[in-house]
Motif scaffolding. Structure first.
Motif, PDB file in Angstrom:
ATOM      1  N   LEU A  51       0.842  -1.257  -0.033  1.00 11.96           N
ATOM      2  CA  LEU A  51       0.082  -0.057  -0.142  1.00 11.96           C
ATOM      3  C   LEU A  51       0.767   1.241  -0.058  1.00 11.96           C
ATOM      4  O   LEU A  51       0.225   2.418  -0.237  1.00 11.96           O
ATOM      5  CB  LEU A  51      -0.948  -0.024   1.392  1.00 11.96           C
ATOM      6  CG  LEU A  51      -1.820  -1.101   1.548  1.00 11.96           C
ATOM      7  CD1 LEU A  51      -2.561  -0.977   2.639  1.00 11.96           C
ATOM      8  CD2 LEU A  51      -2.924  -0.861   0.214  1.00 11.96           C
ATOM      9  N   TYR A  52       2.042   0.964   0.231  1.00 15.30           N
ATOM     10  CA  TYR A  52       3.192   2.177   0.486  1.00 15.30           C
ATOM     11  C   TYR A  52       4.063   2.327  -0.724  1.00 15.30           C
ATOM     12  O   TYR A  52       3.885   3.509  -1.240  1.00 15.30           O
ATOM     13  CB  TYR A  52       3.883   2.114   1.608  1.00 15.30           C
ATOM     14  CG  TYR A  52       2.986   2.321   3.223  1.00 15.30           C
ATOM     15  CD1 TYR A  52       2.907   3.439   3.627  1.00 15.30           C
ATOM     16  CD2 TYR A  52       2.434   1.072   3.561  1.00 15.30           C
ATOM     17  CE1 TYR A  52       1.973   3.833   4.664  1.00 15.30           C
ATOM     18  CE2 TYR A  52       1.525   1.405   4.801  1.00 15.30           C
ATOM     19  CZ  TYR A  52       1.674   2.800   5.160  1.00 15.30           C
ATOM     20  OH  TYR A  52       0.755   2.840   6.420  1.00 15.30           O
ATOM     21  N   ALA A  53       4.710   1.411  -1.200  1.00 14.64           N
ATOM     22  CA  ALA A  53       5.733   1.840  -2.251  1.00 14.64           C
ATOM     23  C   ALA A  53       6.148   0.428  -2.799  1.00 14.64           C
ATOM     24  O   ALA A  53       6.115  -0.476  -2.066  1.00 14.64           O
ATOM     25  CB  ALA A  53       6.922   2.539  -1.635  1.00 14.64           C
ATOM     26  N   PRO A  54       6.775   0.548  -3.696  1.00 12.04           N
ATOM     27  CA  PRO A  54       7.422  -0.852  -4.734  1.00 12.04           C
ATOM     28  C   PRO A  54       8.332  -1.295  -3.402  1.00 12.04           C
ATOM     29  O   PRO A  54       9.280  -0.486  -2.802  1.00 12.04           O
ATOM     30  CB  PRO A  54       8.121  -0.165  -5.775  1.00 12.04           C
ATOM     31  CG  PRO A  54       7.504   1.008  -6.025  1.00 12.04           C
ATOM     32  CD  PRO A  54       7.050   1.717  -4.707  1.00 12.04           C
ATOM     33  N   LEU A  55       8.408  -2.488  -3.432  1.00 11.33           N
ATOM     34  CA  LEU A  55       9.377  -3.185  -2.375  1.00 11.33           C
ATOM     35  C   LEU A  55      10.554  -3.426  -3.180  1.00 11.33           C
ATOM     36  O   LEU A  55      10.746  -3.907  -4.490  1.00 11.33           O
ATOM     37  CB  LEU A  55       8.638  -4.553  -2.223  1.00 11.33           C
ATOM     38  CG  LEU A  55       7.527  -4.582  -1.387  1.00 11.33           C
ATOM     39  CD1 LEU A  55       6.968  -6.095  -1.243  1.00 11.33           C
ATOM     40  CD2 LEU A  55       7.541  -3.811  -0.250  1.00 11.33           C
ATOM     41  N   HIS A  56      11.777  -3.162  -2.514  1.00 12.43           N
ATOM     42  CA  HIS A  56      13.199  -3.314  -3.214  1.00 12.43           C
ATOM     43  C   HIS A  56      13.709  -4.693  -2.473  1.00 12.43           C
ATOM     44  O   HIS A  56      14.447  -4.406  -1.700  1.00 12.43           O
ATOM     45  CB  HIS A  56      13.893  -2.168  -2.900  1.00 12.43           C
ATOM     46  CG  HIS A  56      13.254  -0.928  -3.785  1.00 12.43           C
ATOM     47  ND1 HIS A  56      13.499  -0.847  -5.112  1.00 12.43           N
ATOM     48  CD2 HIS A  56      12.352  -0.045  -3.325  1.00 12.43           C
ATOM     49  CE1 HIS A  56      12.807   0.141  -5.647  1.00 12.43           C
ATOM     50  NE2 HIS A  56      11.924   0.861  -4.554  1.00 12.43           N
ATOM     51  N   GLY A  57      13.627  -5.912  -3.005  1.00 10.30           N
ATOM     52  CA  GLY A  57      14.276  -6.872  -2.476  1.00 10.30           C
ATOM     53  C   GLY A  57      13.641  -7.535  -1.271  1.00 10.30           C
ATOM     54  O   GLY A  57      13.960  -8.642  -0.517  1.00 10.30           O
ATOM     55  N   VAL A  58      12.431  -6.946  -0.806  1.00  6.62           N
ATOM     56  CA  VAL A  58      11.764  -7.377   0.443  1.00  6.62           C
ATOM     57  C   VAL A  58      11.213  -8.810   0.188  1.00  6.62           C
ATOM     58  O   VAL A  58      11.576  -9.585   1.195  1.00  6.62           O
ATOM     59  CB  VAL A  58      10.977  -6.317   0.923  1.00  6.62           C
ATOM     60  CG1 VAL A  58      10.143  -7.060   2.158  1.00  6.62           C
ATOM     61  CG2 VAL A  58      11.594  -4.962   1.360  1.00  6.62           C
ATOM     62  N   ILE A 114      12.857  -3.026   8.747  1.00  8.27           N
ATOM     63  CA  ILE A 114      13.677  -1.726   9.033  1.00  8.27           C
ATOM     64  C   ILE A 114      13.049  -0.751   7.879  1.00  8.27           C
ATOM     65  O   ILE A 114      13.494  -1.086   6.740  1.00  8.27           O
ATOM     66  CB  ILE A 114      15.062  -1.803   9.394  1.00  8.27           C
ATOM     67  CG1 ILE A 114      15.341  -2.553  10.544  1.00  8.27           C
ATOM     68  CG2 ILE A 114      15.777  -0.296   9.596  1.00  8.27           C
ATOM     69  CD1 ILE A 114      16.789  -2.964  10.640  1.00  8.27           C
ATOM     70  N   GLY A 115      12.476   0.203   7.900  1.00  9.64           N
ATOM     71  CA  GLY A 115      11.973   1.096   6.912  1.00  9.64           C
ATOM     72  C   GLY A 115      13.324   2.237   6.801  1.00  9.64           C
ATOM     73  O   GLY A 115      13.377   2.748   7.777  1.00  9.64           O
ATOM     74  N   MET A 147      17.397   1.518  -2.431  1.00  7.37           N
ATOM     75  CA  MET A 147      16.875   1.172  -3.971  1.00  7.37           C
ATOM     76  C   MET A 147      18.104   0.545  -4.608  1.00  7.37           C
ATOM     77  O   MET A 147      17.666   0.025  -5.726  1.00  7.37           O
ATOM     78  CB  MET A 147      16.981   2.743  -4.266  1.00  7.37           C
ATOM     79  CG  MET A 147      16.060   3.840  -3.677  1.00  7.37           C
ATOM     80  SD  MET A 147      14.095   3.075  -3.457  1.00  7.37           S
ATOM     81  CE  MET A 147      13.706   3.746  -5.071  1.00  7.37           C
ATOM     82  N   ASN A 148      19.182   0.393  -4.057  1.00  3.69           N
ATOM     83  CA  ASN A 148      20.356  -0.312  -4.669  1.00  3.69           C
ATOM     84  C   ASN A 148      20.968  -1.589  -4.021  1.00  3.69           C
ATOM     85  O   ASN A 148      21.432  -1.191  -2.797  1.00  3.69           O
ATOM     86  CB  ASN A 148      21.545   0.595  -4.710  1.00  3.69           C
ATOM     87  CG  ASN A 148      22.529  -0.012  -5.731  1.00  3.69           C
ATOM     88  OD1 ASN A 148      22.764  -1.065  -5.908  1.00  3.69           O
ATOM     89  ND2 ASN A 148      23.500   0.906  -6.177  1.00  3.69           N
ATOM     90  N   SER A 149      20.280  -2.796  -4.269  1.00  8.44           N
ATOM     91  CA  SER A 149      20.510  -3.992  -3.632  1.00  8.44           C
ATOM     92  C   SER A 149      22.020  -4.229  -3.426  1.00  8.44           C
ATOM     93  O   SER A 149      22.699  -4.878  -2.660  1.00  8.44           O
ATOM     94  CB  SER A 149      19.833  -5.065  -4.131  1.00  8.44           C
ATOM     95  OG  SER A 149      20.131  -5.099  -5.311  1.00  8.44           O
ATOM     96  N   GLU A 150      22.907  -3.866  -4.566  1.00  6.43           N
ATOM     97  CA  GLU A 150      24.337  -4.123  -4.526  1.00  6.43           C
ATOM     98  C   GLU A 150      25.077  -3.329  -3.520  1.00  6.43           C
ATOM     99  O   GLU A 150      26.187  -3.501  -3.106  1.00  6.43           O
ATOM    100  CB  GLU A 150      24.904  -4.103  -6.004  1.00  6.43           C
ATOM    101  CG  GLU A 150      24.015  -5.174  -6.824  1.00  6.43           C
ATOM    102  CD  GLU A 150      24.465  -5.156  -8.361  1.00  6.43           C
ATOM    103  OE1 GLU A 150      25.553  -4.317  -8.704  1.00  6.43           O
ATOM    104  OE2 GLU A 150      24.069  -6.103  -9.100  1.00  6.43           O
ATOM    105  N   GLN A 151      24.574  -2.199  -3.405  1.00 11.12           N
ATOM    106  CA  GLN A 151      25.333  -1.021  -2.748  1.00 11.12           C
ATOM    107  C   GLN A 151      24.593  -0.244  -1.589  1.00 11.12           C
ATOM    108  O   GLN A 151      24.138   0.783  -1.707  1.00 11.12           O
ATOM    109  CB  GLN A 151      26.099   0.144  -3.431  1.00 11.12           C
ATOM    110  CG  GLN A 151      27.154  -0.220  -4.492  1.00 11.12           C
ATOM    111  CD  GLN A 151      28.060   1.064  -4.696  1.00 11.12           C
ATOM    112  OE1 GLN A 151      27.526   1.759  -5.172  1.00 11.12           O
ATOM    113  NE2 GLN A 151      29.120   1.049  -4.733  1.00 11.12           N
ATOM    114  N   ALA A 203      12.230   0.218   1.382  1.00 17.38           N
ATOM    115  CA  ALA A 203      12.454   1.742   1.167  1.00 17.38           C
ATOM    116  C   ALA A 203      11.197   2.405   0.773  1.00 17.38           C
ATOM    117  O   ALA A 203      10.283   1.785   0.221  1.00 17.38           O
ATOM    118  CB  ALA A 203      13.275   1.814  -0.037  1.00 17.38           C
ATOM    119  N   LEU A 204      10.752   3.524   1.627  1.00 14.19           N
ATOM    120  CA  LEU A 204       9.713   4.116   1.542  1.00 14.19           C
ATOM    121  C   LEU A 204       9.607   5.641   1.455  1.00 14.19           C
ATOM    122  O   LEU A 204      10.623   6.143   1.824  1.00 14.19           O
ATOM    123  CB  LEU A 204       8.636   3.659   2.856  1.00 14.19           C
ATOM    124  CG  LEU A 204       8.230   2.192   3.079  1.00 14.19           C
ATOM    125  CD1 LEU A 204       7.681   2.326   4.442  1.00 14.19           C
ATOM    126  CD2 LEU A 204       7.193   2.075   2.295  1.00 14.19           C
TER     127      LEU A 204
END
Length: 269
Positions: free
Chosen positions: A14-21, A37-38, A51-55, A78-79
């Motif tokens: 409902l909040y934002a796209p998930l990044h690797g979650v 952890i947000g 937003m960057n799973s590698e760094q 990430a939100l």
């Protein structure tokens, strides 16, 4: 555990796209306590960039060591900033970063008490200028650029009095590009973030911090409503692992704001 993850993931959608979650959630060890952890959905490397799973940055590496020590499972999401603190209050995320007790982000539910860790790191929000402008002071400073969503606290009075024109752009990179082209007098950007962008974008040249212009030193903490005991464990971990903390800061190039300002104020050899 399965029900907990269903609630978390459905709420986060409902909040934002998930990044690797989703991927991390599926790999979570059901025998470990799991905490979500947000963090802000911006690039703030080397401090954090989920937003960057590698760094992902310093915070991620620090909390990885902490989680290993206490046998925890930590998941990052990430939100947007405003949604981040609402998600914390509603229990969608367990902890939020960055936060600071002086920012006044009070909950809608006034009965809730917010808890903070000790500062994870100190950041230096400084004024980045073209090298030709360094040392000219406030008299010739006419315009300041900041990324959307950032408030230049130390400049606000001059902006309100129309002494300095405020320009807002999409992100820190675009802000630095305007300074490099001398379209504005300077940019209010965190020092380490600016240096990382300058180091990784060859088009950014002749940019430097001017310690004679307004700057702000702020401690970034982790906050929670429900898990103060976890923050006490984190504080204890940081206090008892100074060598590991120092090694991480050196790896990510994080320096003391005081030392940065002293070095930048020194005449060039």
């Amino acid at each position: 555990m399965y029900i907990r993850w269903c609630i978390i993931l459905c709420s986060l959608l409902l909040y934002a796209p998930l990044h690797g979650v989703c991927q991390q959630a599926g790999a979570a060890d059901s025998r470990k306590p799991v905490y979500v952890i947000g963090s802000e959905n911006i690039g703030y490397y080397p401090h954090y960039d989920f937003m960057n799973s590698e760094q992902p940055g310093y915070l991620s590496s620090l909390l990885k060591l902490f989680a290993e020590q206490y046998n925890l499972e930590l998941v990052f999401v990430a939100l947007p900033n405003k949604r981040l603190h609402l998600a914390l209050e509603q229990g969608v995320v367990d902890l939020a970063y960055p936060d600071n007790p002086n920012w006044g982000k009070k909950p809608v539910n006034r009965q809730l008490s917010k808890f903070y860790s000790q500062p994870i790191t100190q950041v230096l929000g400084g004024t980045i200028v073209h090298t030709r402008q360094k040392g000219k002071g406030l008299r010739e400073f006419k315009s300041l650029v900041v990324p959307f969503g950032f408030t230049p606290i130390k400049w606000q009075q001059r902006i309100d009095q129309n002494e300095v024109r405020l320009v807002q752009v999409a992100d820190a990179l675009k802000a630095l590009e305007l300074v490099q082209r001398q379209r504005v007098s300077g940019a209010d950007i965190e020092f380490h973030v600016a240096m990382h962008l300058i180091d990784t974008h060859p088009q950014l040249t002749n940019l430097t911090l001017d310690p004679g212009l307004p700057y702000d030193i702020v401690g970034f903490s982790i906050s929670t409503y429900k898990h103060p005991e976890l923050l006490k464990q984190l504080d204890a971990f940081i206090a008892t692992h100074p060598n590991e903390i120092l090694e991480l800061k050196q790896r990510y190039g994080l320096r003391s704001p005081k030392n940065i300002l002293e070095q930048q104020a020194s005449p060039s050899p």
